[in-house]
Structures are given as structure tokens and as C-alpha cells.
Design a protein around this motif. Structure first.
Motif, short mmCIF file in Angstrom:
data_model
loop_
_atom_site.label_atom_id
_atom_site.label_comp_id
_atom_site.label_asym_id
_atom_site.label_seq_id
_atom_site.Cartn_x
_atom_site.Cartn_y
_atom_site.Cartn_z
N GLU A 181 -15.59 3.53 -8.92
CA GLU A 181 -14.89 4.13 -10.05
C GLU A 181 -13.48 3.58 -10.19
OE1 GLU A 181 -13.75 8.56 -11.77
OE2 GLU A 181 -15.02 8.38 -10.00
N PHE A 182 -12.82 3.29 -9.09
CA PHE A 182 -11.45 2.76 -9.09
C PHE A 182 -11.43 1.44 -8.31
CE2 PHE A 182 -11.10 7.39 -9.28
CZ PHE A 182 -10.42 7.53 -10.48
N PRO A 183 -11.72 0.33 -8.94
CA PRO A 183 -11.86 -0.95 -8.21
C PRO A 183 -10.55 -1.50 -7.64
CG PRO A 183 -12.09 -1.27 -10.57
CD PRO A 183 -12.01 0.20 -10.35
N ASP A 184 -9.40 -1.10 -8.14
CA ASP A 184 -8.12 -1.63 -7.64
C ASP A 184 -7.44 -0.64 -6.70
OD1 ASP A 184 -8.39 -3.97 -9.08
OD2 ASP A 184 -7.46 -3.12 -10.86
N GLY B 205 -12.74 -7.55 -0.51
CA GLY B 205 -11.59 -7.74 -1.37
C GLY B 205 -10.73 -6.51 -1.54
N LYS B 206 -10.82 -5.56 -0.59
CA LYS B 206 -10.04 -4.32 -0.64
C LYS B 206 -8.86 -4.40 0.32
CE LYS B 206 -13.06 -2.50 -3.37
NZ LYS B 206 -12.81 -2.47 -4.79
#
Length: 53
Positions: free
Chosen positions: A3-6, A42-43
Motif C-alpha cells: 500500500e505504501f511502496p516508499d 529495495g526497502k
């Protein structure tokens, strides 16, 4: 994360007044594995020190 990719993940590195080798090592190992897994996706994982005792 879908829901919140960044997003940014936070975890704490426990700092004990007394040092016991095995629990400290296991906690550091867990954080390292978690950080590697998130980084491969990528987090971002931010480690914050937390003093106990």
C-alpha cells in the motif's frame, strides 16, 4: 509495503548495561538478516539504539 511502496522501516538495537554474549549476538544476527532481506527488496531499514537497564 504494497500500500505504501516508499515506506521506511525502523528497528532498535538493544544496548544492555550488562552484556550477555549469546542474546546480544542473536539480536544482532536477526537485525542483520532483516536488513539484508529488506535491502534486497529495495526497502530502507533504520536502526535506532535503545538503552536498557
Amino acid at each position: 509495503m504494497e500500500e505504501f511502496p516508499d515506506n521506511v522501516c525502523f528497528a532498535s538495537k538493544l544496548l544492555f548495561k550488562w552484556t550477555s554474549v549469546l542474546p546480544a549476538w542473536l539480536h544482532d544476527l536477526t537485525l542483520g538478516l532483516l536488513q539484508k532481506r529488506l535491502q534486497s527488496q529495495g526497502k530502507l531499514l533504520v536502526l535506532l539504539p535503545l538503552k536498557i537497564g
